[in-house]
Design an enzyme around this catalytic site. Structure first.
Site, PDB file in Angstrom:
ATOM      1  CG  PHE A   1      75.648  36.407   1.452  1.00 39.12           C
ATOM      2  CD1 PHE A   1      75.990  35.797   2.645  1.00 39.12           C
ATOM      3  CD2 PHE A   1      74.857  37.551   1.500  1.00 39.12           C
ATOM      4  CE1 PHE A   1      75.563  36.304   3.864  1.00 39.12           C
ATOM      5  CE2 PHE A   1      74.419  38.072   2.714  1.00 39.12           C
ATOM      6  CZ  PHE A   1      74.784  37.447   3.900  1.00 39.12           C
TER       7      PHE A   1
ATOM      8  CG  ASP B   1      69.930  37.717  -3.934  1.00 33.94           C
ATOM      9  OD1 ASP B   1      69.821  38.951  -3.997  1.00 33.94           O
ATOM     10  OD2 ASP B   1      70.300  37.110  -2.912  1.00 33.94           O
TER      11      ASP B   1
ATOM     12  CE  LYS C   1      73.721  44.551  -0.189  1.00 38.41           C
ATOM     13  NZ  LYS C   1      74.025  44.488   1.240  1.00 38.41           N
TER      14      LYS C   1
HETATM   15  C1  LIG Z   1      73.043  39.041  -2.900  1.00 39.96           C
HETATM   16  C2  LIG Z   1      72.515  39.323  -1.523  1.00 39.96           C
HETATM   17  N1  LIG Z   1      71.350  38.785  -1.138  1.00 39.96           N
HETATM   18  C3  LIG Z   1      70.831  39.014   0.078  1.00 39.96           C
HETATM   19  C4  LIG Z   1      71.488  39.823   0.976  1.00 39.96           C
HETATM   20  C5  LIG Z   1      70.898  40.056   2.335  1.00 39.96           C
HETATM   21  O1  LIG Z   1      70.485  41.377   2.471  1.00 39.96           O
HETATM   22  P1  LIG Z   1      70.163  41.987   3.918  1.00 39.96           P
HETATM   23  O2  LIG Z   1      71.464  42.090   4.646  1.00 39.96           O
HETATM   24  O3  LIG Z   1      69.541  43.323   3.612  1.00 39.96           O
HETATM   25  O4  LIG Z   1      69.212  41.062   4.582  1.00 39.96           O
HETATM   26  C6  LIG Z   1      72.700  40.417   0.618  1.00 39.96           C
HETATM   27  C7  LIG Z   1      73.427  41.278   1.569  1.00 39.96           C
HETATM   28  O5  LIG Z   1      74.556  41.638   1.393  1.00 39.96           O
HETATM   29  C8  LIG Z   1      73.234  40.159  -0.661  1.00 39.96           C
HETATM   30  O6  LIG Z   1      74.396  40.680  -1.054  1.00 39.96           O
END
Ligand SMILES: Cc1ncc(COP(=O)(O)O)c(C=O)c1O
Length: 403
Positions: free
Chosen positions: A134, A219, A248
């Site tokens: 994700f 990520d 976050k």
């Molecule tokens: C690993 C990862 N990358 C990207 C995102 C996307 O972040 P955002 O919701 O702030 O766009 C998330 C959100 O949960 C995530 O867990």
């Protein structure tokens, strides 16, 4: 507005895109939340992981108030003292070698920046991501996200993305071509079920990327900033990627994204090629400076490591463990509990008992509490789970026993 009116208004006026729980939250402090009727909850979601320093940490409140009275917004075409201070603080805690940053406003935006950086630096189009990953829901990040329910309604997505099975170096190697710019990976898959990689996988991946001259992007939007017991999860495996994304929690609960990269990689972006109006606005930068101070002063990564082990140990000793729990996994205070059945009843009942938790797929409970959570609060969470899982077990037994 009362509870009913809030729910009715949001439902009527806002896009219906969140799987809403029937709870109106109006106040938070530390690891606690209160609803509009004054009922108290332990927040095991940390507002989806954004609340590492806890709700309304006094230092974040103070820094934000002070900055709000001084300068709230200042586009990055002008220099700003607080933004400069934040860039220094981030680079000081960043894995060695990641000495340049781009600031944005969300996790998905950090991934967008990483994708553009990889393409710009290498001049190649392809990104390899993993099944189960994700990375967010903007179109570029979505193209790297695995789950079809998020992707399919929006095709055609950005071309050039491939997904390979996790934990399998051979499959990554097979997928790399002379058009591959980068491999994008979550060190621990969060939304995909709190899955810690097989030992040696991330190190092997880093070696492979180096050998094949392909960039490695981590990520760490969910794992970063102390969550897993290290400031960045990559430290667990002693691997430094070429690009690292965090978001976050970096600004103590205010919206921020940080894409960090090696100097030569970030240097490939030329003036105007990647910008954002609110990128590095002083209000958020002041909150982020305070959040980094709290992270260091309160030794939050170390705290996450100790409390995470405690939490997992207590979960293992739940009376219902063997019958109901299939696996307990995660690092630090990023914990997944895989059950033998759907978790939605458990989440609803836990909430009635004052504990708010998340899922990470149909049968996985996910805990991302603020790292300042107290041991006694973890004990309370365990007591609630004991009751709720026990009740569920009895109900299941009763419904499976013939009359
Ligand atoms: C690993 C990862 N990358 C990207 C995102 C996307 O972040 P955002 O919701 O702030 O766009 C998330 C959100 O949960 C995530 O867990």
């Amino acid at each position: 507005m009362d509870e009913k009116e809030v729910i009715e208004t949001e439902d009527r006026l806002m896009a219906n895109v969140y799987a809403k729980r029937q709870l109106v939250i109006t106040k938070g402090k530390g690891a606690l939340l209160w609803d509009i009727n004054g009922k108290e909850y332990i927040d095991c979601t940390g507002s989806y992981g954004t609340c590492i320093v806890g709700h309304c940490h006094p230092k974040i409140v103070e820094a934000t108030k002070r900055q709000a009275e001084t300068l709230i917004t200042c586009h990055s075409f002008l220099y700003n003292d607080v933004r400069a201070r934040l860039s220094r603080k981030i680079v000081e805690i960043a894995p060695k070698g990641l000495s340049k940053i781009f600031l944005s406003n969300s996790g998905a935006e950090t991934v967008e920046c990483a994708i553009k950086l990889a393409r710009r630096f290498t001049g190649k189009p392809e990104i390899i991501a993993f099944m189960g990953a994700f990375h967010g829901k903007t179109l570029g990040a979505l193209s790297a996200t695995w789950d079809r329910k998020y992707r399919d309604p929006f095709s055609p997505l950005v071309p050039g993305f491939k997904h390979v099975p996790p934990d399998n170096i051979e499959k990554v190697e097979e997928a790399i071509t002379d058009k591959t710019a980068a491999v994008l990976v979550e060190p621990i898959r969060g939304e995909g079920g709190v899955r810690v990689p097989k030992n040696g996988f991330l190190k092997g991946l880093a070696d492979l990327c180096k050998r094949k001259n392909v960039l490695l992007i981590f990520d760490e939007v969910q794992t970063g900033f102390g969550r897993t017991g290290k400031t960045f999860a990559c430290e667990h495996w002693k691997v430094t990627p070429d690009i690292l994304c965090v978001a976050k929690s970096v600004a103590g609960g205010l919206p921020i994204g940080v894409t960090m990269a090696k100097e030569e990689v970030m240097g490939s972006l030329k003036v105007g090629e990647h910008t954002s109006t609110f990128s590095g606005n002083p209000l958020v930068c002041a909150a982020a400076c305070a959040a980094i101070d709290v992270l260091i002063e309160e030794k939050l990564p170390e705290r996450a490591a100790v409390l995470g082990n405690y939490f997992k140990e207590r979960l293992k000793n739940l009376r219902t463990n063997n019958e109901i729990i299939r696996e307990i996994r995660g690092l630090g205070l990023m914990i997944g509990v895989e059950l033998r059945f759907d978790v939605y009843n458990i989440l609803t009942k836990s909430m009635q008992h004052g504990v708010i938790a998340l899922d990470a797929g149909r049968n996985i409970l996910r805990f991302l509490p603020p790292l300042i959570i107290e041991k006694t609060q973890i004990d309370q969470v365990i007591s609630v789970l004991d009751i709720v899982l026990g009740e569920e077990k009895h109900e299941r037994l009763r419904s499976s026993t013939p009359n």
